[in-house]
Write a protein that holds these residues in place. Structure first.
Motif, PDB file in Angstrom:
ATOM      1  N   LYS A 119     -23.402 -28.196  21.579  1.00 43.88           N
ATOM      2  CA  LYS A 119     -25.023 -28.549  21.909  1.00 43.88           C
ATOM      3  C   LYS A 119     -25.619 -26.953  22.107  1.00 43.88           C
ATOM      4  N   SER A 120     -24.804 -26.058  22.246  1.00 42.82           N
ATOM      5  CA  SER A 120     -25.468 -24.661  22.139  1.00 42.82           C
ATOM      6  C   SER A 120     -25.838 -24.394  20.811  1.00 42.82           C
ATOM      7  N   LEU A 121     -25.262 -24.846  19.770  1.00 41.10           N
ATOM      8  CA  LEU A 121     -25.750 -24.669  18.462  1.00 41.10           C
ATOM      9  C   LEU A 121     -27.065 -25.477  18.233  1.00 41.10           C
ATOM     10  N   ASN A 122     -27.102 -26.705  18.612  1.00 35.79           N
ATOM     11  CA  ASN A 122     -28.275 -27.567  18.483  1.00 35.79           C
ATOM     12  C   ASN A 122     -29.431 -27.090  19.331  1.00 35.79           C
ATOM     13  N   ASP A 123     -29.144 -26.285  20.168  1.00 38.78           N
ATOM     14  CA  ASP A 123     -30.382 -25.598  21.069  1.00 38.78           C
ATOM     15  C   ASP A 123     -31.165 -24.651  20.592  1.00 38.78           C
ATOM     16  N   ILE A 124     -30.634 -24.154  19.171  1.00 39.72           N
ATOM     17  CA  ILE A 124     -30.977 -22.960  18.652  1.00 39.72           C
ATOM     18  C   ILE A 124     -32.036 -23.522  17.531  1.00 39.72           C
ATOM     19  N   VAL A 125     -31.882 -24.783  17.268  1.00 44.07           N
ATOM     20  CA  VAL A 125     -32.717 -25.317  16.121  1.00 44.07           C
ATOM     21  C   VAL A 125     -34.054 -25.256  16.397  1.00 44.07           C
ATOM     22  N   PRO A 126     -34.720 -25.450  17.686  1.00 45.75           N
ATOM     23  CA  PRO A 126     -36.154 -25.424  17.792  1.00 45.75           C
ATOM     24  C   PRO A 126     -36.506 -23.942  17.819  1.00 45.75           C
ATOM     25  N   VAL A 166     -11.478 -30.721  27.588  1.00 45.22           N
ATOM     26  CA  VAL A 166     -11.310 -30.184  26.288  1.00 45.22           C
ATOM     27  C   VAL A 166     -12.619 -30.515  25.609  1.00 45.22           C
ATOM     28  N   LYS A 167     -12.736 -31.939  25.618  1.00 45.66           N
ATOM     29  CA  LYS A 167     -14.048 -32.473  24.747  1.00 45.66           C
ATOM     30  C   LYS A 167     -15.152 -32.117  25.711  1.00 45.66           C
ATOM     31  N   ASP A 168     -15.346 -31.934  26.611  1.00 43.44           N
ATOM     32  CA  ASP A 168     -16.674 -31.621  27.067  1.00 43.44           C
ATOM     33  C   ASP A 168     -16.804 -30.083  26.823  1.00 43.44           C
ATOM     34  N   SER A 169     -15.790 -29.365  26.897  1.00 41.22           N
ATOM     35  CA  SER A 169     -16.168 -27.800  26.660  1.00 41.22           C
ATOM     36  C   SER A 169     -16.675 -27.585  25.028  1.00 41.22           C
ATOM     37  N   VAL A 170     -15.951 -28.340  24.078  1.00 36.63           N
ATOM     38  CA  VAL A 170     -16.467 -28.350  22.712  1.00 36.63           C
ATOM     39  C   VAL A 170     -17.620 -28.959  22.155  1.00 36.63           C
ATOM     40  N   LEU A 171     -17.972 -30.206  23.128  1.00 38.04           N
ATOM     41  CA  LEU A 171     -19.433 -30.883  23.002  1.00 38.04           C
ATOM     42  C   LEU A 171     -20.223 -29.869  23.512  1.00 38.04           C
ATOM     43  N   TYR A 228     -14.117 -31.328  14.007  1.00 36.71           N
ATOM     44  CA  TYR A 228     -13.412 -30.245  14.448  1.00 36.71           C
ATOM     45  C   TYR A 228     -13.078 -30.844  15.867  1.00 36.71           C
ATOM     46  N   LEU A 229     -13.603 -31.602  16.706  1.00 39.25           N
ATOM     47  CA  LEU A 229     -13.120 -31.818  17.818  1.00 39.25           C
ATOM     48  C   LEU A 229     -12.042 -32.713  17.712  1.00 39.25           C
ATOM     49  N   GLY A 230     -11.961 -33.669  16.787  1.00 36.82           N
ATOM     50  CA  GLY A 230     -10.909 -34.570  16.438  1.00 36.82           C
ATOM     51  C   GLY A 230      -9.735 -33.584  16.185  1.00 36.82           C
ATOM     52  N   LEU A 231      -9.831 -32.692  15.558  1.00 37.13           N
ATOM     53  CA  LEU A 231      -8.757 -31.863  15.126  1.00 37.13           C
ATOM     54  C   LEU A 231      -8.184 -31.124  16.418  1.00 37.13           C
ATOM     55  N   VAL A 232      -8.901 -30.682  17.220  1.00 33.12           N
ATOM     56  CA  VAL A 232      -8.576 -29.926  18.709  1.00 33.12           C
ATOM     57  C   VAL A 232      -7.634 -31.224  19.606  1.00 33.12           C
ATOM     58  N   LEU A 233      -8.158 -32.396  19.683  1.00 37.21           N
ATOM     59  CA  LEU A 233      -7.747 -33.401  20.436  1.00 37.21           C
ATOM     60  C   LEU A 233      -6.486 -33.916  19.700  1.00 37.21           C
ATOM     61  N   GLN A 234      -6.218 -33.662  18.303  1.00 33.53           N
ATOM     62  CA  GLN A 234      -5.039 -34.254  17.899  1.00 33.53           C
ATOM     63  C   GLN A 234      -3.866 -33.347  18.300  1.00 33.53           C
ATOM     64  N   LEU A 241      -8.384 -22.166  22.331  1.00 38.44           N
ATOM     65  CA  LEU A 241      -9.520 -23.154  22.753  1.00 38.44           C
ATOM     66  C   LEU A 241     -10.709 -22.086  23.341  1.00 38.44           C
ATOM     67  N   ARG A 242     -10.155 -21.225  24.155  1.00 37.09           N
ATOM     68  CA  ARG A 242     -11.211 -19.911  24.659  1.00 37.09           C
ATOM     69  C   ARG A 242     -11.812 -19.398  23.327  1.00 37.09           C
ATOM     70  N   LEU A 243     -10.788 -18.931  22.551  1.00 32.06           N
ATOM     71  CA  LEU A 243     -11.305 -18.233  21.448  1.00 32.06           C
ATOM     72  C   LEU A 243     -12.355 -19.112  20.453  1.00 32.06           C
ATOM     73  N   SER A 244     -11.975 -20.370  20.315  1.00 28.63           N
ATOM     74  CA  SER A 244     -12.931 -21.345  19.557  1.00 28.63           C
ATOM     75  C   SER A 244     -14.414 -21.133  20.296  1.00 28.63           C
ATOM     76  N   LEU A 245     -14.382 -21.347  21.502  1.00 26.22           N
ATOM     77  CA  LEU A 245     -15.575 -21.374  22.113  1.00 26.22           C
ATOM     78  C   LEU A 245     -16.413 -20.115  21.945  1.00 26.22           C
ATOM     79  N   GLN A 246     -15.684 -18.985  22.186  1.00 26.23           N
ATOM     80  CA  GLN A 246     -16.186 -17.512  21.968  1.00 26.23           C
ATOM     81  C   GLN A 246     -16.623 -17.208  20.675  1.00 26.23           C
ATOM     82  N   LEU A 247     -15.897 -18.114  19.505  1.00 25.58           N
ATOM     83  CA  LEU A 247     -16.620 -17.778  18.198  1.00 25.58           C
ATOM     84  C   LEU A 247     -17.802 -18.428  18.137  1.00 25.58           C
ATOM     85  N   ILE A 248     -18.161 -19.570  18.697  1.00 24.49           N
ATOM     86  CA  ILE A 248     -19.360 -20.536  18.729  1.00 24.49           C
ATOM     87  C   ILE A 248     -20.421 -19.474  19.420  1.00 24.49           C
TER      88      ILE A 248
END
Length: 760
Positions: free
Chosen positions: A578-585, A569-574, A550-556, A489-496
């Motif tokens: 959000k960090s990706l959406n923040d780049i759109v502007p 876990v759900k809060d961390s993935v969300l 992807y969140l559903g896959l992790v929680l499964q 999970l930490r690796l996934s968040l680091q990739l993002i």
């Protein structure tokens, strides 16, 4: 002869009554409210604390005066008391005649009473000493008797054990097959029944032997108890050799009987032998005999190994585990069922760990050491998962949860789990997954996928595809180890985060325009605004994917965890989505900046308006300038392009259009305002010069000027231009009046009669 006592003198006269004037004054014994005479009668009265307490609010002189007055009143009161009881006071001394004689008369019986008490005390102390000596001797006799009884019991038990051992067959081969002729051995059993009689009753010799061994074991257990309470006694030390010989004979006979029972799968004999081993607290020997007699031959057939330790086949373990499971059901289950018999006391044995698992571990270590190597992650994970499944299969033989906990706490179980170096495996997977993404992000340009189709439901850039593949790789069945789910999970968040930082740093470098000072950001500086369409599409797609499937896959995969873990876990993935959406502007701003720079190139033609109308006789303009049509052309071309129509959503198009229109209008307002201000300043300077020349020439200063000035012509041309600009904005779908910069520009160049209403 009694001496005469002088008559008492008359008492002094009573004090004169107070005068009439004293009737209306304060009484003599009156005191201030702060002065409490009763305080002097208190048992814990302290003069120093009393004075220090009163001095906080009463002057020292006043306190001293009041104390003296109280002393005087006490003296008067004492005199009054003496005068009142004067006769008794005087007769006090006359009643104390011959006091010494009275004391002597009282002392004699007291001394006699003391002598009697001392004599009685001496006799009591003597009795007490004698009683204590008797109790001590009694206690010593009781202790000696206990030791003697203990020694006698020890001797009897040793003799009994030796007698019972003699009843065992002298040669194990005599009873190993269970079919010997009892008449050949005429030694009586412990209960006085001969072996021939036991055979006549149909009693199995092996079972009888095991019962006898169980009895001997119980006696040996008693013997150990006695020895533990009679250590260092010469009698016990002299019997030590006899005890050791009996213990060796018991161990050897019990081992032979247990082996014979295992070979013939004699449940009764095995049950009795196990109870015997439990009685003498020697479970290790039983577990080792079962391992070498039953388990080892079976395991060596499945995983053969020799002295060289070379594997007979590959390092895969799944098929071996399947064969071992089958062998356990066929060859080992009978003993496991016996050991798990309810209320049998055999729960002290752990054949699963110390016999079966121990032999399996030895076989793998010698025959297939490569199975534990994480250097080949795929094979390592298969073997690890197969091993966990095998351990779960063994736990299925445990009759209770406590038995499962005991099995997992055994040293062999812990040693088996230590063989699997999960940390090294995760490090290799980390390098593999993170390395793939890092390689994709170190390119100097964006890499669109080949054969792209205008599909909004797919990614467009290789970097984005690599990120999504890396994220999914963390949770693939052939990669994930559930015990390391927190690390994955930490690796996934680091990739993002790595992808987000790659975008953010690139956009920041693009805005600064410094190529060499930002290595790794060359892609953003070299990317066109059309290329950024791919970026904004992929970022939004990845954000939806991370927060959705992807969140559903992790929680499964973490379905067995608690609700608290799920929420975390759900809060961390969300948060990662959000960090990706923040780049759109920021991406939209980068596109807008590129479009605005192109639009400003046409806006610079505003300078030509001044040259057109300054110091010329041209009439007022009636149509807009040609440059106006080109101001919004880059924005219109961009929005109508194939990429924008294919990959930009409606909300992004609206945000991008409004931002670009606002920015272009702001630049337009700046250039037009500067142009008008310069024109007005220039016209004012020329007018002052013209007026000065007229005064020097003697001409009238109120000569009428032209009706329309050059500045008015310039403003009219700009007014016509911004009207056309406003119409062009309306065509694109933007209300010009909603843009503050446009309203400011209108106020700057519109005629006075049209200042308040924006229309075009």
């Amino acid at each position: 002869m009694v001496e005469s006592v002088p008559s008492p003198s008359p008492p002094p006269p009573a004090p004169a009554p107070r005068s009439a004037a004293d009737l209306f004054s304060d009484p003599q014994d009156s005191h201030p409210l702060w002065f409490k005479p009763s305080a002097f009668l208190s048992g814990d009265f302290d003069s120093e604390s009393y004075i220090s307490e009163l001095r906080t609010f009463v002057p020292f002189d006043t306190l001293r005066s009041e104390l003296r007055s109280h002393l005087s009143s006490l003296n008067h009161e004492l005199i009054d008391l003496i005068n009142r009881d004067y006769n008794d006071f005087v007769n006090l001394s006359t009643k104390l005649v011959d006091v010494d004689a009275a004391i002597v008369r009282m002392r004699a019986p007291l001394l006699e009473l003391r002598d009697k008490i001392e004599g009685f005390r001496g006799s009591v102390e003597g009795s007490l000493v004698a009683l204590r000596n008797g109790l001590r001797q009694r206690s010593e006799a009781a202790s000696a008797r206990e030791v003697l009884e203990l020694l006698l019991d020890t001797f009897h038990v040793v003799s009994k054990v030796e007698k019972l051992i003699k009843e065992l067959p002298s040669v194990p081969a005599d009873w190993s097959n269970g079919d010997v002729n009892p008449a050949e051995n005429g030694s009586p059993l412990s209960n006085g029944v001969s072996l021939s009689h036991a055979a006549e009753n149909g009693t199995n010799l092996r079972e009888t032997q095991s019962m006898l061994l169980e009895r001997i074991a119980s006696e040996m257990n008693r013997l150990k108890f006695y020895i533990a309470h009679a250590q260092d006694l010469p009698f016990v030390e002299n019997m030590e050799k006899r005890i050791q010989n009996a213990s060796r004979l018991l161990d050897a006979s019990l081992a032979h009987c247990f082996v014979d029972g295992l070979e013939h799968q004699d449940a009764n004999a095995i049950y009795n032998c196990l109870r015997a081993y439990a009685a003498i607290d020697n479970t290790t020997s039983a577990e080792e005999i079962f391992r070498t007699t039953v388990v080892a031959p079976v395991i060596q057939k499945i995983i053969p190994y020799g002295q060289s330790g070379v594997a007979a086949s590959g390092d895969a373990l799944e098929s071996d585990y399947q064969s071992i499971k089958q062998s356990i059901r066929e060859d080992c289950k009978f003993l496991l069922d016996i050991a798990s018999t309810e209320n049998s006391g055999l729960h002290v044995f752990d054949f699963l760990a110390n016999s079966i698992l121990k032999e399996v571990l030895v076989a793998i270590q010698k025959a297939k050491p490569g199975a534990f190597s994480p250097g080949r992650p795929t094979e390592f994970l298969k073997n690890y998962n197969s091993s966990l499944d095998f351990l779960a299969h063994l736990e299925g033989y445990c009759p209770s949860r406590s038995a499962v906990a005991k099995f997992r706490g055994e040293a062999v179980y812990l040693e088996f789990m230590k063989q699997w170096n999960i940390g090294v495996y995760f490090s290799l997977r980390l390098q593999e997954i993170a390395g793939a993404l890092d390689s994709a992000l170190t390119t100097t340009s964006l890499v669109p996928l080949q054969n792209l189709s205008p599909d909004k439901e797919s990614l467009t850039l290789k970097q984005s595809v690599t990120l999504l593949d890396s994220l999914k790789s963390c949770w693939r069945d052939d990669v994930l180890i559930l015990s390391c789910s927190d690390k994955f999970l930490r690796l996934s968040l680091q990739l993002i985060s790595r992808y987000s930082n790659w975008l953010s740093s690139g956009l920041a470098a693009r805005k600064m325009g410094a190529t060499g000072s930002h290595p790794g950001c060359e892609w953003a500086i070299a990317a066109s605004h059309d290329d950024l369409i791919y970026v904004i599409h992929d970022v939004r797609f990845l954000a939806r994917e991370v927060c959705g499937d992807y969140l559903g896959l992790v929680l499964q995969h973490l379905s067995s965890c608690s609700a608290e873990v799920h929420d975390s876990v759900k809060d961390s993935v969300l948060q990662g989505g959000k960090s990706l959406n923040d780049i759109v502007p920021s991406i939209i701003n980068a596109i807008v900046e590129a479009l605005v720079e192109k639009s400003v190139e046409d806006l610079r033609q505003l300078k030509g308006i001044t040259a057109t109308y300054r110091m010329t006789n041209k009439p007022l303009p009636v149509r807009h300038s040609p440059y106006v049509a080109g101001v919004l052309r880059p924005l219109k071309t961009f929005l109508e392009g194939e990429r924008a129509n294919a990959y930009l959503t409606t909300d992004v198009r609206k945000a991008l259009l409004l931002s670009a229109a606002t920015e272009v209008t702001g630049r337009y307002n700046e250039l037009a305002s500067d142009l008008v201000n310069v024109a007005r300043k220039t016209e004012s300077s020329l007018q002052r010069i013209r007026q000065g020349a007229q005064r020097r020439a003697g001409a009238s200063s109120d000569v009428s000027e032209q009706n329309v000035s050059d500045t008015d012509k310039i403003c009219m041309q700009l007014f016509l231009d911004i009207q056309e600009y406003g119409r062009n904005l309306s065509v694109l779908g933007v209300e010009a009046a909603d843009i503050p910069a446009y309203r400011s520009l209108w106020q700057c160049v519109a005629p006075p009669d049209r200042q308040n209403v924006i229309s075009f």
